[in-house]
Design a protein around this motif. Structure first.
Motif, PDB file in Angstrom:
ATOM      1  N   PHE A 410       0.830  -1.210   0.000  1.00 41.27           N
ATOM      2  CA  PHE A 410       0.000   0.000   0.000  1.00 41.27           C
ATOM      3  C   PHE A 410       0.865   1.260   0.000  1.00 41.27           C
ATOM      4  O   PHE A 410       0.696   2.151  -0.844  1.00 41.27           O
ATOM      5  CB  PHE A 410      -0.927  -0.013   1.212  1.00 41.27           C
ATOM      6  N   TYR A 411       1.811   1.333   0.921  1.00 40.00           N
ATOM      7  CA  TYR A 411       2.606   2.553   1.058  1.00 40.00           C
ATOM      8  C   TYR A 411       3.569   2.758  -0.113  1.00 40.00           C
ATOM      9  O   TYR A 411       3.840   3.896  -0.497  1.00 40.00           O
ATOM     10  CB  TYR A 411       3.363   2.543   2.387  1.00 40.00           C
ATOM     11  N   VAL A 414       1.445   4.198  -2.837  1.00 41.81           N
ATOM     12  CA  VAL A 414       1.170   5.609  -2.550  1.00 41.81           C
ATOM     13  C   VAL A 414       2.382   6.467  -2.927  1.00 41.81           C
ATOM     14  O   VAL A 414       2.249   7.547  -3.532  1.00 41.81           O
ATOM     15  CB  VAL A 414       0.816   5.805  -1.054  1.00 41.81           C
ATOM     16  N   ASP A 418       2.585   9.410  -5.692  1.00 37.24           N
ATOM     17  CA  ASP A 418       3.038  10.773  -5.376  1.00 37.24           C
ATOM     18  C   ASP A 418       4.184  11.209  -6.297  1.00 37.24           C
ATOM     19  O   ASP A 418       4.317  12.386  -6.624  1.00 37.24           O
ATOM     20  CB  ASP A 418       3.488  10.858  -3.914  1.00 37.24           C
ATOM     21  N   HIS A 433      -8.136   8.909  -3.917  1.00 38.91           N
ATOM     22  CA  HIS A 433      -7.574   9.606  -2.756  1.00 38.91           C
ATOM     23  C   HIS A 433      -8.370   9.317  -1.482  1.00 38.91           C
ATOM     24  O   HIS A 433      -7.797   9.288  -0.387  1.00 38.91           O
ATOM     25  CB  HIS A 433      -7.512  11.109  -3.017  1.00 38.91           C
ATOM     26  N   LYS A 436      -7.117   6.019  -0.319  1.00 37.43           N
ATOM     27  CA  LYS A 436      -5.768   6.178   0.256  1.00 37.43           C
ATOM     28  C   LYS A 436      -5.834   6.801   1.635  1.00 37.43           C
ATOM     29  O   LYS A 436      -5.210   6.300   2.588  1.00 37.43           O
ATOM     30  CB  LYS A 436      -4.920   7.054  -0.674  1.00 37.43           C
ATOM     31  N   ASP A 437      -6.568   7.889   1.770  1.00 38.29           N
ATOM     32  CA  ASP A 437      -6.617   8.614   3.048  1.00 38.29           C
ATOM     33  C   ASP A 437      -7.246   7.792   4.159  1.00 38.29           C
ATOM     34  O   ASP A 437      -6.937   7.989   5.338  1.00 38.29           O
ATOM     35  CB  ASP A 437      -7.394   9.928   2.873  1.00 38.29           C
ATOM     36  N   HIS A 439      -6.941   4.499   4.347  1.00 36.93           N
ATOM     37  CA  HIS A 439      -6.122   3.292   4.497  1.00 36.93           C
ATOM     38  C   HIS A 439      -6.897   2.012   4.173  1.00 36.93           C
ATOM     39  O   HIS A 439      -6.772   1.002   4.878  1.00 36.93           O
ATOM     40  CB  HIS A 439      -5.551   3.203   5.923  1.00 36.93           C
ATOM     41  N   TYR A 441      -6.547  -0.606   2.274  1.00 39.13           N
ATOM     42  CA  TYR A 441      -5.422  -1.183   1.548  1.00 39.13           C
ATOM     43  C   TYR A 441      -5.856  -1.968   0.316  1.00 39.13           C
ATOM     44  O   TYR A 441      -5.408  -1.712  -0.805  1.00 39.13           O
ATOM     45  CB  TYR A 441      -4.604  -2.083   2.467  1.00 39.13           C
ATOM     46  N   PHE A 444      -7.761   0.057  -2.383  1.00 36.42           N
ATOM     47  CA  PHE A 444      -6.847   0.979  -3.055  1.00 36.42           C
ATOM     48  C   PHE A 444      -5.968   0.232  -4.061  1.00 36.42           C
ATOM     49  O   PHE A 444      -5.837   0.626  -5.225  1.00 36.42           O
ATOM     50  CB  PHE A 444      -5.986   1.688  -2.011  1.00 36.42           C
TER      51      PHE A 444
END
Length: 564
Positions: A410-411, A414, A418, A433, A436-437, A439, A441, A444
């Motif tokens: 996930f991260y 992200v 970005d 978004h 994502k915001d 979480h 997972y 997303f």
């Protein structure tokens, strides 16, 4: 008058022609320029394929070559009957000089070829003293990861103490040199490349340097090496290669005390740049602790979920050892750990995978250029991180079943979003978004998995031998290897992308001397093509393509077995 003697204003034939040149009081009256390394990809001249050819870069007006019919821009095929197809600049110049006062050249003209138009010097500026003057091409540059991360104090058998500076290339130890060796080295370079403006060496100082002064000298010497070695023709010269011991195999030492002894041995045995102060040289163990004492440090690694993990490692532990410590500390399943590894953070947009035999703590030291004593804790920003190491996206079905690795995926997604690697379609009707915001997972990842750029690795822009003007941006995904055309500043050129399927790769290799990733590709109904990409990350690029190829083969075998 010989029928070979003609005006340079006459039309130039495209067929090879033989010229006889008799040396005059102004020499042969021409200059040669071209590649400084041997061989290279074939090029098409007038309907025929040739290896890279040396080119006549200037012809003295009314000189011997001009009267014989040699023209600026002509490519040289033979010198005194010897084929020089693919030869180096030095080899061609030596052949020209070896013939005495007479010279026979076989050349071809390439009409309307703008390749060297902007770089050709005017004929009036030719050095008439020596017609085969080295017209070195200083414009071809590429960055090298050459560093001097530390220095070592040594003493001779008579008790004299002095300092040597330890030189590394892409994290690999090369040699150690004294300051006065650098001084002689700089003088030799100025003599060999007398038309190049070299940076200045730090000034001499007759007294013992303080730690601060010594560190500044180390930085200045590193900057000096970095500038001159970035110029390809200088870096490939015998003077530089002998100074850096690039022609000699250097053993990789694990113990820091062994490294210090290696440095001392190198200073003792290499006498090219200075006379020996003594027959016996031994290191002063001012900073090197006893090898019998376990030397541990606290080492920080940035995890994919943006958390920092601090583990205890030995200073000389290699990447595999550090990674094993890390996965044990975070309690990551061994099977799942095969999909991740340690990376060096180069900048905000790129990371380089560490090789198994690299020492992460040494990489940290190189990122924090200092020779001061280090405490047992790393206080500066992280330069080592953990990232996923695979290209086949089907692996993620297994990783998504584990909470920790799911958060890693996930991260990292992200972060790629970005950075602009993952591109969200303008007309997409799901609020990515929001997922994502909050979480979410799985939700997303389910959506971004379909977007362009997901699972893609993009390298910094760099030169490529198949592109004369501008650079390329290399990118990999699970299905292909891409070269995207861009300017020398990295600005993408629209609709200029070449894709190479992994199954079309004939061979992949690296050129350590030129710091290049080399691959041979098969093209339908055409000869195989060899391409070189010049980048400081050539080893990483090789590892990536090899990894993607292996995963592609495994996937094909798996699909075939399931079909059968």
């Amino acid at each position: 008058m010989s029928k070979l003697i003609r005006s340079t204003s006459e039309p130039k034939p495209s067929a090879p022609r033989k010229l006889f040149i008799q040396k005059s009081e102004t020499g042969f009256g021409f200059n040669v320029r071209g590649q400084v390394s041997e061989g290279g990809p074939l090029k098409l001249y007038n309907g025929e394929f040739y290896a890279p050819l040396q080119q006549v870069s200037a012809v003295l007006k009314e000189g011997a070559a001009d009267k014989a019919g040699l023209c600026r821009g002509d490519r040289i095929l033979e010198v005194n009957g010897i084929n020089v197809d693919g030869a180096t600049h030095k080899q061609v110049v030596d052949l020209i000089k070896s013939g005495g006062d007479s010279l026979t050249l076989t050349v071809i003209s390439v009409p309307n070829d703008p390749e060297y138009a902007s770089a050709r010097p005017a004929a009036d500026h030719i050095n008439s003293d020596d017609s085969s003057t080295h017209s070195n091409d200083y414009s071809e540059r590429r960055p090298l990861s050459i560093t001097i991360p530390d220095c070592t104090e040594l003493k001779s058998s008579n008790g004299d103490r002095y300092t040597v500076f330890n030189i590394y290339l892409s994290g690999k130890f090369l040699c150690s040199r004294r300051f006065k060796e650098f001084d002689v080295f700089a003088s030799l370079l100025k003599r060999e490349f007398n038309d190049f403006i070299f940076p200045s060496l730090p000034s001499k100082w007759p007294f013992r340097l303080s730690d601060k002064q010594l560190d500044q000298r180390r930085r200045d010497l590193e900057a000096y090496l970095d500038k001159i070695c970035s110029v390809r023709c200088i870096y490939e010269s015998d003077i530089v290669r002998q100074f850096l011991c690039l022609n000699e195999p250097v053993e990789k030492y694990q113990k820091s005390s062994d490294m210090c002894k290696k440095n001392a041995k190198n200073v003792k045995n290499n006498r090219l740049f200075e006379n020996s102060d003594s027959e016996d040289i031994e290191p002063v163990n001012r900073k090197i602790e006893s090898p019998n004492k376990l030397d541990f440090v606290k080492f920080s690694v940035l995890l994919p979920n943006r958390k920092t993990c601090s583990i205890s490692i030995q200073r000389n532990a290699n990447s595999d050892q550090v990674y094993r410590n890390l996965i044990e500390f975070i309690n990551l399943d061994v099977q799942l750990s095969n999909f991740f590894y340690l990376f060096e953070i180069i900048d905000q947009s790129f990371e380089r995978k560490l090789r198994p035999n690299e020492q992460p703590y040494l990489v940290y030291l190189q990122n924090n250029q200092t020779t001061n004593e280090f405490s047992n804790s790393v206080k500066n920003q992280n330069c080592i991180c953990m990232k996923k190491w695979y290209f086949n996206l089907k692996n993620e079905s297994l990783l998504a079943k584990n909470d920790l690795t799911l958060s890693f995926l996930f991260y990292q997604a992200v972060e790629d979003m970005d950075r602009g690697i993952i591109k969200i379609p303008d007309s997409y009707d799901i609020d990515i978004h929001f997922l994502k915001d909050n979480h979410r997972y799985l939700d997303f990842l389910k959506h971004v998995h379909k977007f362009s750029g997901y699972g893609e690795l993009v390298f910094p822009h760099c030169p490529c031998d198949s592109r004369k003007n501008g650079h390329v941006i290399a990118a990999l995904n699970s299905s292909c290897f891409q070269l995207r055309a861009c300017s020398s500043e990295g600005e993408l050129e629209p609709n200029k992308v070449v894709e190479f399927k992994y199954e079309d790769f004939v061979n992949i290799d690296v050129d350590n001397e030129e710091m290049a990733f080399v691959f041979e590709i098969k093209i339908s109904n055409k000869p195989n093509k060899t391409i070189k990409i010049y980048t400081g990350f050539y080893l990483y690029m090789f590892d990536c393509v090899k990894k993607a190829q292996e995963e592609k083969i495994k996937k094909l075998i798996y699909n075939k077995e399931n079909t059968d």
